[in-house]
Design a protein around this motif. Structure first.
Motif, mmCIF file in Angstrom:
data_model
loop_
_atom_site.group_PDB
_atom_site.id
_atom_site.type_symbol
_atom_site.label_atom_id
_atom_site.label_comp_id
_atom_site.label_asym_id
_atom_site.label_seq_id
_atom_site.Cartn_x
_atom_site.Cartn_y
_atom_site.Cartn_z
ATOM 1 N N ALA A 21 0.844 -1.205 0.000
ATOM 2 C CA ALA A 21 0.000 0.000 0.000
ATOM 3 C C ALA A 21 0.871 1.243 0.000
ATOM 4 N N ALA A 22 1.939 1.234 0.781
ATOM 5 C CA ALA A 22 2.851 2.385 0.826
ATOM 6 C C ALA A 22 3.520 2.588 -0.526
ATOM 7 N N TRP A 23 3.914 1.498 -1.129
ATOM 8 C CA TRP A 23 4.585 1.581 -2.429
ATOM 9 C C TRP A 23 3.633 2.131 -3.481
ATOM 10 N N VAL A 24 2.395 1.678 -3.483
ATOM 11 C CA VAL A 24 1.400 2.157 -4.443
ATOM 12 C C VAL A 24 1.111 3.640 -4.211
ATOM 13 N N ALA A 25 0.993 4.037 -2.929
ATOM 14 C CA ALA A 25 0.679 5.433 -2.601
ATOM 15 C C ALA A 25 1.788 6.365 -3.073
ATOM 16 N N GLN A 26 3.043 5.869 -2.965
ATOM 17 C CA GLN A 26 4.169 6.698 -3.406
ATOM 18 C C GLN A 26 4.073 7.013 -4.885
ATOM 19 N N GLY A 27 3.492 6.082 -5.669
ATOM 20 C CA GLY A 27 3.429 6.291 -7.109
ATOM 21 C C GLY A 27 2.194 7.047 -7.559
ATOM 22 N N ASN B 5 -6.208 0.228 20.189
ATOM 23 C CA ASN B 5 -6.424 1.599 20.647
ATOM 24 C C ASN B 5 -5.113 2.385 20.632
ATOM 25 N N ALA B 6 -4.036 1.746 21.042
ATOM 26 C CA ALA B 6 -2.719 2.395 21.018
ATOM 27 C C ALA B 6 -2.311 2.710 19.575
ATOM 28 N N PHE B 7 -2.609 1.772 18.685
ATOM 29 C CA PHE B 7 -2.293 1.965 17.262
ATOM 30 C C PHE B 7 -3.049 3.167 16.714
ATOM 31 N N VAL B 8 -4.352 3.238 16.982
ATOM 32 C CA VAL B 8 -5.177 4.341 16.490
ATOM 33 C C VAL B 8 -4.689 5.668 17.063
ATOM 34 N N GLY B 9 -4.357 5.663 18.354
ATOM 35 C CA GLY B 9 -3.851 6.884 18.993
ATOM 36 C C GLY B 9 -2.573 7.369 18.349
ATOM 37 N N GLU B 10 -1.683 6.434 18.042
ATOM 38 C CA GLU B 10 -0.406 6.796 17.422
ATOM 39 C C GLU B 10 -0.635 7.369 16.027
ATOM 40 N N VAL B 11 -1.535 6.761 15.277
ATOM 41 C CA VAL B 11 -1.835 7.264 13.926
ATOM 42 C C VAL B 11 -2.405 8.667 14.019
ATOM 43 N N ARG B 12 -3.336 8.879 14.934
ATOM 44 C CA ARG B 12 -3.966 10.199 15.093
ATOM 45 C C ARG B 12 -2.910 11.254 15.409
ATOM 46 N N THR B 13 -1.999 10.941 16.287
ATOM 47 C CA THR B 13 -0.956 11.903 16.669
ATOM 48 C C THR B 13 -0.096 12.272 15.460
ATOM 49 N N GLN B 14 0.316 11.262 14.732
ATOM 50 C CA GLN B 14 1.197 11.512 13.583
ATOM 51 C C GLN B 14 0.478 12.273 12.483
ATOM 52 N N VAL B 15 -0.771 11.903 12.205
ATOM 53 C CA VAL B 15 -1.516 12.557 11.129
ATOM 54 C C VAL B 15 -1.838 13.998 11.494
ATOM 55 N N ALA B 98 2.522 7.046 8.126
ATOM 56 C CA ALA B 98 2.155 7.117 9.545
ATOM 57 C C ALA B 98 1.465 5.823 9.981
ATOM 58 N N VAL B 99 0.605 5.295 9.111
ATOM 59 C CA VAL B 99 -0.086 4.035 9.427
ATOM 60 C C VAL B 99 0.939 2.904 9.558
ATOM 61 N N ILE B 100 1.860 2.850 8.615
ATOM 62 C CA ILE B 100 2.900 1.812 8.630
ATOM 63 C C ILE B 100 3.726 1.945 9.908
ATOM 64 N N SER B 101 4.165 3.160 10.188
ATOM 65 C CA SER B 101 5.024 3.411 11.340
ATOM 66 C C SER B 101 4.316 3.050 12.637
ATOM 67 N N ALA B 102 3.042 3.442 12.750
ATOM 68 C CA ALA B 102 2.277 3.153 13.959
ATOM 69 C C ALA B 102 2.072 1.657 14.124
ATOM 70 N N ALA B 103 1.856 0.966 13.016
ATOM 71 C CA ALA B 103 1.649 -0.488 13.072
ATOM 72 C C ALA B 103 2.909 -1.174 13.583
ATOM 73 N N PHE B 104 4.057 -0.774 13.061
ATOM 74 C CA PHE B 104 5.310 -1.376 13.517
ATOM 75 C C PHE B 104 5.569 -1.050 14.977
ATOM 76 N N LYS B 105 5.277 0.190 15.363
ATOM 77 C CA LYS B 105 5.553 0.637 16.729
ATOM 78 C C LYS B 105 4.657 -0.080 17.734
ATOM 79 N N THR B 106 3.415 -0.362 17.334
ATOM 80 C CA THR B 106 2.441 -0.952 18.250
ATOM 81 C C THR B 106 2.562 -2.460 18.327
ATOM 82 N N TYR B 107 2.739 -3.069 17.162
ATOM 83 C CA TYR B 107 2.608 -4.525 17.113
ATOM 84 C C TYR B 107 3.933 -5.259 17.074
ATOM 85 N N LEU B 108 5.033 -4.512 16.816
ATOM 86 C CA LEU B 108 6.314 -5.232 16.702
ATOM 87 C C LEU B 108 7.079 -5.219 18.021
#
Lengths: 153, 108
Positions: A21-27, B5-15, B98-108
């Motif tokens: 999704a990130a890759w597609v959004a970048q394009g 909830n933590a994931f959503v909060g992180e996304v909201r902050t970043q966005v 931001a979604v990607i980053s929040a997902a990694f931060k929350t779930y990894l």
């Protein structure tokens, strides 16, 4: 009812889906990215144009070759902009600037050619306008998003 | 559920920060640019009118300059539209990141 735990495959698939999704959004940009070549063409043409306009109180025939060279450089910049995908706004800016029936650079050169010489007052006023016109072009170009830096091999 | 909830909060902050950086600041800059353009056009018109009255400009030269200002206004509008598109592209890309980053931060 107990929640089913995600399997390793499902978790891995989630990350792949997010990365895709990130890759597609970048394009999916709506406007062309910044071009160093386009910026250099515009700044070079601006300098060339302003210097040449300053000579328009002299007979056109004495500067015909310089005018032809400038027109060619502007045309090259226009064609470069036109050839870039999603670059219609910059292309339209060049069209307005170079239009011989318009009232910026193209129109000024056409007037000089027709009248032979141009008054110093009009030259200075029009130079200011043309300078601002070039600034609109470079202002848009520098405001575009930069392409991603290439990764080291 | 706590993780989500933590994931959503992180996304909201970043966005929220992203919207401030890319959209709100653009709006401020665009308004300032428009005001600067109008002020310059007004000053130029005043100058040319004076030059025309003093005989330093011919009538057709004055008209040429006024029409040139119209051309400039169109170029300025094209620039503003392009910058808006670029900011929107940056915002969309930023939201995805931001979604990607929040997902990694929350779930990894």
């Amino acid at each position: 009812m107990r929640r089913r735990r995600r399997t390793a495959v499902e978790k891995g698939g989630l990350w792949v889906a997010l990365a895709l999704a990130a890759w597609v959004a970048q394009g999916c940009s709506t406007i062309a990215l910044y071009s160093e070549a386009a910026y250099r063409q515009a700044t070079a043409a601006k300098a060339e144009a302003l210097i040449l306009m300053g000579k328009a109180n002299e007979p056109f025939d004495q500067h015909r070759a310089e005018v032809d060279a400038l027109r060619l450089d502007v045309e090259k910049a226009y064609e470069y902009a036109k050839g870039e995908p999603k670059n219609t706004l910059s292309t339209r800016q060049w069209e307005i600037l170079k239009d011989p029936k318009g009232n910026l650079l193209g129109g000024f050169l056409a007037r000089w050619q027709k009248e032979g010489t141009i008054s110093l007052t009009f030259i200075e006023d029009k130079r200011d306008q043309v300078s601002r016109a070039f600034d609109e072009i470079t202002g848009l170009e520098t405001g575009k998003n930069k392409p991603a830096a290439p990764k080291n091999p | 559920m706590a993780d989500f909830n933590a994931f959503v909060g992180e996304v909201r902050t970043q966005v929220s920060q992203l919207a401030q950086n890319t959209l709100s600041e653009f709006r401020t800059a665009a308004l300032a640019d428009a005001n600067a353009f109008l002020n310059q056009a007004q000053a130029d018109l005043k100058l040319w009118t004076t030059q025309l009255a003093q005989g330093l400009l011919k009538q057709d030269e004055f008209e040429d300059l006024v029409k040139g200002e119209k051309d400039l206004a169109e170029m300025n509008a094209l620039k503003t539209a392009g910058l808006a598109q670029a900011r929107l592209d940056a915002f969309v890309t930023g939201v995805i990141n931001a979604v990607i980053s929040a997902a990694f931060k929350t779930y990894l």
